[in-house]
Design an enzyme around this catalytic site. Structure first.
Site, PDB file in Angstrom:
ATOM      1  N   ASP A  14       7.770  -5.656  10.395  1.00  0.00           N
ATOM      2  CA  ASP A  14       7.088  -4.828   9.617  1.00  0.00           C
ATOM      3  C   ASP A  14       5.998  -4.406   9.496  1.00  0.00           C
ATOM      4  O   ASP A  14       5.228  -3.710   8.499  1.00  0.00           O
ATOM      5  CB  ASP A  14       7.375  -6.136   7.942  1.00  0.00           C
TER       6      ASP A  14
ATOM      7  N   HIS B 178       2.551   4.517   5.569  1.00  0.00           N
ATOM      8  CA  HIS B 178       2.126   4.973   3.802  1.00  0.00           C
ATOM      9  C   HIS B 178      -0.305   4.416   4.495  1.00  0.00           C
ATOM     10  O   HIS B 178      -0.673   5.313   3.199  1.00  0.00           O
ATOM     11  CB  HIS B 178       2.142   3.787   2.670  1.00  0.00           C
TER      12      HIS B 178
ATOM     13  N   HIS C 113       1.964   0.396  10.276  1.00  0.00           N
ATOM     14  CA  HIS C 113       0.282  -0.191  10.175  1.00  0.00           C
ATOM     15  C   HIS C 113      -0.339  -0.235  10.828  1.00  0.00           C
ATOM     16  O   HIS C 113      -1.667   0.306  11.450  1.00  0.00           O
ATOM     17  CB  HIS C 113       0.379  -0.336   8.922  1.00  0.00           C
TER      18      HIS C 113
HETATM   19  C1  BG6 Z   1       4.401  -2.591   3.847  1.00  0.00           C
HETATM   20  C2  BG6 Z   1       4.838  -3.953   5.025  1.00  0.00           C
HETATM   21  O1  BG6 Z   1       4.893  -1.676   4.537  1.00  0.00           O
HETATM   22  O2  BG6 Z   1       2.799  -2.795   3.598  1.00  0.00           O
HETATM   23  C3  BG6 Z   1       4.757  -5.507   3.307  1.00  0.00           C
HETATM   24  O3  BG6 Z   1       6.171  -3.578   4.277  1.00  0.00           O
HETATM   25  C4  BG6 Z   1       3.059  -5.148   3.432  1.00  0.00           C
HETATM   26  O4  BG6 Z   1       5.484  -6.244   3.754  1.00  0.00           O
HETATM   27  C5  BG6 Z   1       2.806  -4.073   3.041  1.00  0.00           C
HETATM   28  O5  BG6 Z   1       3.054  -6.283   1.914  1.00  0.00           O
HETATM   29  C6  BG6 Z   1       0.874  -3.958   2.589  1.00  0.00           C
HETATM   30  O6  BG6 Z   1       0.887  -2.376   2.601  1.00  0.00           O
HETATM   31  P1  BG6 Z   1      -0.725  -2.232   1.828  1.00  0.00           P
HETATM   32  O7  BG6 Z   1      -0.646  -0.931   1.515  1.00  0.00           O
HETATM   33  O8  BG6 Z   1      -0.993  -3.669   0.373  1.00  0.00           O
HETATM   34  O9  BG6 Z   1      -1.737  -3.160   2.966  1.00  0.00           O
END
Ligand code: BG6
Length: 467
Positions: free
Chosen positions: A212, A155, A217
């Site tokens: 994770d 995402h 990311h």
């Molecule tokens: C998710 C993780 O993919 O991304 C979570 O599994 C994390 O642990 C989250 O909190 C963070 O996403 P964002 O968009 O809030 O930075």
């Protein structure tokens, strides 16, 4: 995230009239009962100015429900029957399930004839828990859907600010000539969160921050920051460059894992003025799962020879912030050294991705004056606030962009099989090295920037984290 995003697309007239949404879960449920659940979630999670009862009614009318028990592999025929003549039209299947179910569901859909050449499948991370399992998932899903029909979601790629990194690097002349080992001293990537376990005990424990956050990311951010310029923004061109970069990451070994990595786990402390429990207390058990990780990585290619990339991510940090910092090298010769400015600060660029969206470049400037007692130089900031420049433009949920691209079949912002596998290869080497030297997480107080060894990791090289 999913229904509010679809609702927003619907509200903006971006979903075709004939598009229907069939939700599936294990529970047997009437369509109306499911629609009620969605309505309640929309009211709770949408921004207040977006929720409109009439729009919600029209959106809910698109939604149907069909129970499927993916473990027992039952319900697929009911789904096929419900789809009926719509089987002739393109279908997008979006899986928000544990990765162990991706393969079985793809098979179930295929057996029921719901994996036609016009059908696409989207999967949420994690794709497996290591290289071997991700290969298995990819192979299982790949036996029912061709790669150009598989949409792996990270995402972060749906975030406007992450896409803006491409614009910053490749729509400007200013930075790219300096984007290399000649001009850059080091790069820092920080993704700090204030949240803790958030009730995700069963998923998070045993997974940890490395798998994770870093595996997906952070490595995607790193790839976009460091890749060679793609020839276009086509899905093949961008993903070819990212995978090349990911494959150039130097693997950590037993010999360097203690100096190049830090694992941490938060203990009780305070975040934002509120007392919070430690990880083990939240979990109700002692655990070796890391909630913080810091890494020093190298990219073995011409552009980045010898440039350290420091990565860190953690839960229960003092502030939520995701940023990329580019530390440039000092000028080769200081012409002001003998006239009052023996030390010049090197240029620095900080790209804030969230929650603020801005770019700050630190440059040296002359302090106004007659300079009778020497030239005074000081660092000043060139600030570009994106929130300000684009004020009034609605920031979309990352999933809005990803769902729309999925519906339209554009794979640029989705992760290709070879990327996921290259990511896992690098992560597996770290985990193997951690296991070999028996590295356990060090404790840090909730509300701090991680264990002190994380500070040592970067300060040993004469740099500091940008906190
Ligand atoms: C998710 C993780 O993919 O991304 C979570 O599994 C994390 O642990 C989250 O909190 C963070 O996403 P964002 O968009 O809030 O930075």
């Amino acid at each position: 995230m999913l229904f509010p995003s679809l609702y927003n697309l619907h509200m903006d007239g971006l979903l075709a009239d004939g598009l229907t949404i069939i939700a599936s879960g294990r529970s047997q449920m009437e369509r109306a009962a499911f629609q009620d659940q969605v309505r309640a979630s929309l009211a709770e999670y949408l921004a207040q100015d977006r929720f409109d009862s009439t729009v919600a009614d029209a959106f809910l009318a698109r939604i149907e429900y069909c129970a499927i028990d993916a473990k027992a592999a039952t319900g697929y025929d009911d789904l096929a029957a419900l789809l009926g003549a719509r089987m002739e039209r393109p279908i997008g299947v979006y899986l928000s399930t544990p990765p162990s179910m991706f393969g079985p569901i793809a098979r179930g859909l295929n057996d029921a004839g719901i994996a036609c050449a016009e059908c696409r499948i989207a999967m949420e991370k994690p794709i497996g828990h290591d290289l071997a399992s991700s290969r298995q998932v990819n192979a299982d899903v790949g036996s029912a859907f061709a790669e150009d029909r598989i949409f792996r979601i990270d995402h972060y790629l749906g975030k406007e600010t992450v896409q803006n990194l491409l614009a910053l690097r490749f729509a400007n002349m200013l930075f790219e000539p300096l984007w290399n080992a000649q001009a850059i001293d080091h790069v820092q990537i920080t993704v700090a969160e204030t949240v803790g376990l958030e009730g995700r005990v069963s998923y998070y424990d045993g997974v940890g921050a490395l798998r994770d956050m870093v595996q997906n990311h952070m490595l995607q951010l790193l790839a976009i920051i460091a890749m060679e310029p793609p020839a276009s923004v086509s899905s093949t061109a961008v993903r070819d460059e990212k995978v090349k970069l990911l494959r150039s990451l130097r693997k950590l070994t037993e010999a360097d894992v203690r100096t190049h990595s830090v694992k941490g786990q938060y203990a009780a402390g305070a975040v934002g003025g509120e007392a919070v429990a430690g990880y083990a207390d939240e979990l109700g058990d002692a655990s070796n799962t890391e909630t913080f990780v810091a890494l020093k990585a190298y990219i073995d290619n011409w552009r980045w020879k010898g440039v350290p990339f420091y990565l860190r991510t953690g839960k229960r940090m003092p502030r939520r912030k995701s940023e990329v910092l580019i530390q440039f090298k000092p000028v080769p010769h200081n012409i002001f050294a003998r006239v009052g400015a023996p030390k010049l600060d090197a240029n620095l660029m900080v790209i804030n991705l969230q929650p603020e969206e801005n770019i700050r470049v630190r440059v040296m400037a002359k302090q106004p004056g007659l300079d009778r007692e020497g030239v005074k130089l000081r660092d000043v900031n060139l600030d570009v606030s994106l929130s300000h420049s684009f004020a009034g433009e609605r920031r979309r949920i990352a999933y809005e962009r990803l769902l729309l691209d999925f519906i339209e079949g554009d794979q640029t912002l989705f992760v290709r099989r070879d990327e996921v596998e290259a990511q896992w290869e690098w992560i597996d080497a770290i985990r193997d090295a951690w296991a070999a030297v028996d590295m356990t997480p060090q404790s840090y107080t909730a509300g701090s920037w991680g264990p002190s060894s994380s500070i040592a990791l970067i300060e040993r090289d004469g740099a500091s984290w940008d906190d």
